[in-house]
Write a protein that holds these residues in place. Sequence first.
Motif, PDB file in Angstrom:
ATOM      1  N   LEU A 141     -19.787 -12.993  -5.982  1.00 17.19           N
ATOM      2  CA  LEU A 141     -19.380 -13.694  -7.204  1.00 17.19           C
ATOM      3  C   LEU A 141     -18.581 -12.818  -8.153  1.00 17.19           C
ATOM      4  CD1 LEU A 141     -22.650 -15.658  -8.119  1.00 17.19           C
ATOM      5  CD2 LEU A 141     -20.729 -16.412  -6.710  1.00 17.19           C
ATOM      6  N   ALA A 142     -18.556 -11.520  -7.915  1.00 18.42           N
ATOM      7  CA  ALA A 142     -17.868 -10.599  -8.819  1.00 18.42           C
ATOM      8  C   ALA A 142     -16.374 -10.918  -8.889  1.00 18.42           C
ATOM      9  CB  ALA A 142     -18.074  -9.164  -8.350  1.00 18.42           C
ATOM     10  N   PRO A 143     -15.734 -10.636 -10.023  1.00 21.89           N
ATOM     11  CA  PRO A 143     -14.308 -10.950 -10.156  1.00 21.89           C
ATOM     12  C   PRO A 143     -13.448 -10.197  -9.144  1.00 21.89           C
ATOM     13  CG  PRO A 143     -15.052  -9.562 -11.968  1.00 21.89           C
ATOM     14  CD  PRO A 143     -16.277 -10.022 -11.246  1.00 21.89           C
ATOM     15  N   PHE A 144     -13.831  -8.968  -8.832  1.00 24.93           N
ATOM     16  CA  PHE A 144     -13.212  -8.191  -7.760  1.00 24.93           C
ATOM     17  C   PHE A 144     -14.334  -7.536  -6.966  1.00 24.93           C
ATOM     18  CE2 PHE A 144      -9.858  -8.398 -10.930  1.00 24.93           C
ATOM     19  CZ  PHE A 144      -8.735  -8.678 -10.158  1.00 24.93           C
ATOM     20  N   ARG A 145     -14.079  -7.334  -5.690  1.00 26.72           N
ATOM     21  CA  ARG A 145     -15.112  -6.695  -4.883  1.00 26.72           C
ATOM     22  C   ARG A 145     -15.056  -5.180  -5.021  1.00 26.72           C
ATOM     23  NH1 ARG A 145     -16.571  -7.281   1.563  1.00 26.72           N
ATOM     24  NH2 ARG A 145     -18.834  -7.321   1.232  1.00 26.72           N
ATOM     25  N   VAL A 146     -13.857  -4.648  -5.214  1.00 28.08           N
ATOM     26  CA  VAL A 146     -13.677  -3.192  -5.240  1.00 28.08           C
ATOM     27  C   VAL A 146     -12.969  -2.780  -6.522  1.00 28.08           C
ATOM     28  CG1 VAL A 146     -12.596  -1.213  -4.110  1.00 28.08           C
ATOM     29  CG2 VAL A 146     -13.586  -3.057  -2.727  1.00 28.08           C
ATOM     30  N   TYR A 147     -13.504  -1.740  -7.157  1.00 24.79           N
ATOM     31  CA  TYR A 147     -12.847  -1.079  -8.282  1.00 24.79           C
ATOM     32  C   TYR A 147     -12.312   0.246  -7.754  1.00 24.79           C
ATOM     33  CZ  TYR A 147     -12.391   1.647 -12.589  1.00 24.79           C
ATOM     34  OH  TYR A 147     -11.917   2.444 -13.602  1.00 24.79           O
ATOM     35  N   LEU A 148     -11.024   0.501  -7.935  1.00 28.80           N
ATOM     36  CA  LEU A 148     -10.361   1.675  -7.373  1.00 28.80           C
ATOM     37  C   LEU A 148      -9.789   2.533  -8.494  1.00 28.80           C
ATOM     38  CD1 LEU A 148      -9.105   3.262  -4.942  1.00 28.80           C
ATOM     39  CD2 LEU A 148      -7.173   1.654  -5.072  1.00 28.80           C
ATOM     40  N   ALA A 149     -10.047   3.837  -8.425  1.00 26.66           N
ATOM     41  CA  ALA A 149      -9.500   4.758  -9.428  1.00 26.66           C
ATOM     42  C   ALA A 149      -9.245   6.109  -8.781  1.00 26.66           C
ATOM     43  CB  ALA A 149     -10.460   4.906 -10.607  1.00 26.66           C
ATOM     44  N   GLY A 150      -8.240   6.796  -9.286  1.00 28.94           N
ATOM     45  CA  GLY A 150      -7.939   8.147  -8.831  1.00 28.94           C
ATOM     46  C   GLY A 150      -8.266   9.159  -9.909  1.00 28.94           C
ATOM     47  N   ILE A 151      -8.676  10.360  -9.497  1.00 20.82           N
ATOM     48  CA  ILE A 151      -8.984  11.439 -10.433  1.00 20.82           C
ATOM     49  C   ILE A 151      -7.970  12.561 -10.216  1.00 20.82           C
ATOM     50  CG2 ILE A 151     -10.689  13.159 -11.126  1.00 20.82           C
ATOM     51  CD1 ILE A 151     -12.874  11.285 -10.263  1.00 20.82           C
ATOM     52  N   GLY A 152      -7.371  12.989 -11.301  1.00 20.24           N
ATOM     53  CA  GLY A 152      -6.396  14.071 -11.211  1.00 20.24           C
ATOM     54  C   GLY A 152      -4.969  13.549 -11.176  1.00 20.24           C
ATOM     55  N   ARG A 153      -4.029  14.505 -11.225  1.00 17.79           N
ATOM     56  CA  ARG A 153      -2.619  14.140 -11.286  1.00 17.79           C
ATOM     57  C   ARG A 153      -1.862  14.519 -10.022  1.00 17.79           C
ATOM     58  NH1 ARG A 153      -1.029  15.878 -17.516  1.00 17.79           N
ATOM     59  NH2 ARG A 153      -2.623  14.565 -18.552  1.00 17.79           N
ATOM     60  N   SER A 154      -2.594  14.776  -8.965  1.00 16.23           N
ATOM     61  CA  SER A 154      -1.954  15.163  -7.712  1.00 16.23           C
ATOM     62  C   SER A 154      -1.088  14.026  -7.177  1.00 16.23           C
ATOM     63  CB  SER A 154      -3.022  15.523  -6.675  1.00 16.23           C
ATOM     64  OG  SER A 154      -2.469  15.556  -5.385  1.00 16.23           O
ATOM     65  N   PRO A 155       0.159  14.309  -6.815  1.00 14.53           N
ATOM     66  CA  PRO A 155       1.017  13.265  -6.233  1.00 14.53           C
ATOM     67  C   PRO A 155       0.409  12.670  -4.965  1.00 14.53           C
ATOM     68  CG  PRO A 155       2.332  15.153  -6.899  1.00 14.53           C
ATOM     69  CD  PRO A 155       0.908  15.568  -7.024  1.00 14.53           C
ATOM     70  N   ARG A 156      -0.285  13.515  -4.181  1.00 15.38           N
ATOM     71  CA  ARG A 156      -0.877  12.999  -2.950  1.00 15.38           C
ATOM     72  C   ARG A 156      -2.001  12.014  -3.268  1.00 15.38           C
ATOM     73  NH1 ARG A 156      -3.618  16.364   2.093  1.00 15.38           N
ATOM     74  NH2 ARG A 156      -3.900  14.527   3.421  1.00 15.38           N
ATOM     75  N   VAL A 157      -2.809  12.329  -4.289  1.00 13.66           N
ATOM     76  CA  VAL A 157      -3.863  11.401  -4.706  1.00 13.66           C
ATOM     77  C   VAL A 157      -3.244  10.093  -5.189  1.00 13.66           C
ATOM     78  CG1 VAL A 157      -5.625  10.975  -6.468  1.00 13.66           C
ATOM     79  CG2 VAL A 157      -5.593  13.151  -5.237  1.00 13.66           C
ATOM     80  N   ALA A 158      -2.168  10.205  -5.968  1.00 13.29           N
ATOM     81  CA  ALA A 158      -1.515   9.004  -6.482  1.00 13.29           C
ATOM     82  C   ALA A 158      -0.990   8.133  -5.348  1.00 13.29           C
ATOM     83  CB  ALA A 158      -0.383   9.391  -7.423  1.00 13.29           C
ATOM     84  N   ARG A 159      -0.375   8.774  -4.344  1.00 13.13           N
ATOM     85  CA  ARG A 159       0.128   8.003  -3.205  1.00 13.13           C
ATOM     86  C   ARG A 159      -1.025   7.385  -2.420  1.00 13.13           C
ATOM     87  NH1 ARG A 159       3.630  12.520  -2.837  1.00 13.13           N
ATOM     88  NH2 ARG A 159       2.321  13.426  -1.188  1.00 13.13           N
ATOM     89  N   GLY A 160      -2.115   8.134  -2.304  1.00 10.88           N
ATOM     90  CA  GLY A 160      -3.281   7.609  -1.595  1.00 10.88           C
ATOM     91  C   GLY A 160      -3.873   6.397  -2.293  1.00 10.88           C
ATOM     92  N   VAL A 161      -3.946   6.462  -3.622  1.00  6.49           N
ATOM     93  CA  VAL A 161      -4.470   5.333  -4.397  1.00  6.49           C
ATOM     94  C   VAL A 161      -3.600   4.100  -4.177  1.00  6.49           C
ATOM     95  CG1 VAL A 161      -4.790   4.441  -6.732  1.00  6.49           C
ATOM     96  CG2 VAL A 161      -5.634   6.723  -6.140  1.00  6.49           C
ATOM     97  N   GLU A 162      -2.295   4.265  -4.230  1.00  2.00           N
ATOM     98  CA  GLU A 162      -1.391   3.128  -4.038  1.00  2.00           C
ATOM     99  C   GLU A 162      -1.539   2.542  -2.638  1.00  2.00           C
ATOM    100  OE1 GLU A 162       2.574   4.235  -4.929  1.00  2.00           O
ATOM    101  OE2 GLU A 162       2.167   4.721  -7.042  1.00  2.00           O
ATOM    102  N   ALA A 163      -1.663   3.405  -1.638  1.00  2.00           N
ATOM    103  CA  ALA A 163      -1.796   2.925  -0.260  1.00  2.00           C
ATOM    104  C   ALA A 163      -3.106   2.155  -0.074  1.00  2.00           C
ATOM    105  CB  ALA A 163      -1.731   4.101   0.711  1.00  2.00           C
ATOM    106  N   ILE A 164      -4.190   2.678  -0.652  1.00  2.00           N
ATOM    107  CA  ILE A 164      -5.484   1.995  -0.536  1.00  2.00           C
ATOM    108  C   ILE A 164      -5.435   0.643  -1.250  1.00  2.00           C
ATOM    109  CG2 ILE A 164      -7.919   2.103  -1.222  1.00  2.00           C
ATOM    110  CD1 ILE A 164      -7.699   5.181  -0.857  1.00  2.00           C
ATOM    111  N   HIS A 165      -4.802   0.610  -2.418  1.00  2.00           N
ATOM    112  CA  HIS A 165      -4.680  -0.644  -3.166  1.00  2.00           C
ATOM    113  C   HIS A 165      -3.905  -1.680  -2.370  1.00  2.00           C
ATOM    114  CE1 HIS A 165      -2.683  -3.223  -6.347  1.00  2.00           C
ATOM    115  NE2 HIS A 165      -3.970  -3.435  -6.564  1.00  2.00           N
ATOM    116  N   ASP A 166      -2.847  -1.245  -1.698  1.00  2.00           N
ATOM    117  CA  ASP A 166      -2.055  -2.177  -0.890  1.00  2.00           C
ATOM    118  C   ASP A 166      -2.836  -2.673   0.320  1.00  2.00           C
ATOM    119  OD1 ASP A 166       0.041  -1.852  -2.641  1.00  2.00           O
ATOM    120  OD2 ASP A 166       1.072  -0.339  -1.419  1.00  2.00           O
TER     121      ASP A 166
END
Length: 569
Positions: A472-497
Amino acid sequence: MLYSKLVGKTSRDRPRSVRSRGQELLRRGGFIAPLAQGLYSFLPLGYRVVQRITDLVRSEMRALDGQEVLLPVVNPLELWNRSGRESILGRDMIRFRDASSRAMVLAPTHEEAMVELVKSMIGSYRDLPLFLYQFQTKYRNELRPRGGLLRTREFVMNDGYSFHRSFTDLNNFLPKVYAAYERILKSCRVPFLTAEAAVGAMMGDRSFEFLMPFDGGDDTVITCPGCSYAANREVAVGTVAVDSGAPKPTATVHVGDVVSIAEVAAKIGVPTSRLGKTMIYSCEAGIVFAVVRGDQMVSEEKLARVLNVAAVRRADSQELSFLGIDPLVASPLGLPSDLLALDGGIRTVVDTVVAESSNLVFAANEPEVRYVNVNFGRDYDGEIVADISQVGGGARCVDCNTPLVLQRVIELAHVFRLGDYYSRRLRLTLTDSNKRRFNPLMGAYGIGIGRLMAATAEANNDRRGLNWPHHLAPFRVYLAGIGRSPRVARGVEAIHDELADCLLDDRMVSISTKFRDADLIGVPYRVIVARRFEDDGEVEILTRGSTRVIRAHASQIASAIEQIAGSLS
């Protein structure tokens, strides 16, 4: 979905005038927003929950072979006149005229419209049984809406209507809807009990309601700890101690200008249970004096039943003024002869407890005066003696003599056995196999979607926020990245997609703020992409309400969440 684009932001401040924890969290979490008293808008998060609850209910209705329809919110007033409910609903129903001056209403419920639909669609008894349902807006002109979504003027309800050839068929179908409602409420993790209830303006002859215990509830249920008895206060029965001593001589007592039951009792020096009081009602049978004990209230449902009328309502000031009745001192004692001579007269219904009690204190249609030692049968009479009072404190169970318990509750769902009330009045008739005409028998079923969302919020929260059931939750997954690493940022975007049903918190705020908001809105699974992702591609998965951290490779997030969900079910 990107959190930065989401309409409806979280708030740290408790909204004013909000009393319950669930309503507070729905407002603070950005699920709902008030528009006016009793009117709420659902924001994107809230509407996603509404859609999930709707899907849950719809699946149960389909399992009962229900067919979904959608009837107009606006109905012709003429339908309500024919059913006899126009006068019963009174101010609760909004009336207006359309562009052609035809009288119309905003339907508070849809029995009349559904019967008209069925009349136009079926022509044979072989089409029965038939179960139709809808998700439709209702409007009830509540005088004092309160409790946020728990009692609003406008709301969406899943209402269903079944049509049957016989009482056997109807009675066999009712438990199926009953069981469906039980499954829905259990799926929402809402604690509930079931109780016999009043039919009220819905008419019919019997009903059962599903109730959530809640201190801020707007209804009261009577339960017995010693057996399984449970009933709404309007229809509950119980036994109370009665003082039935020998009658004493009647005497007059001057009480001055005090008028309330409590004030009169204090003035005379007796408990309120030693007073009789008269409540004045109006119905199709005329004016009714309902006499109950001073510490009890009239059950309008019971009173209507004993009078064999559809409904009763408190007599208004205009009716009382016309008859010359002062409601503050009204009594079956000393009624003026001109009132007794009225066409039809004034009907007097005396509660059983009052009739069995001796030496009560009564008003006598005179200001500043009370009569003591008044006894039924000697000093006054009543046309009907019956149980017409609500069960109050001190009552005992009629089955096992255990003290009854009064509990505040919220009504979540209702099942009504309507019989042929609507089909007979609206002339829905079919011919059976023996060529005999008959009126199909009906059941009606209702569960409020917004109210169920509110109840789920009340039942599923902790000090940090909401904790929705995962489906029933509005979203099943809450996604967040920690830090400013470009690799982390790309990983977050890929997981979100890759992930479906995922809320990506892309806001430029502290990680502690993000985590607080994730807890507040109650998303069940939190996926965190941090430094470990750079080393081995792993992410951290946390379940709402648990401190346990699960590590999984980014490519295995969906399967890891399914395993977690399976272990929790």
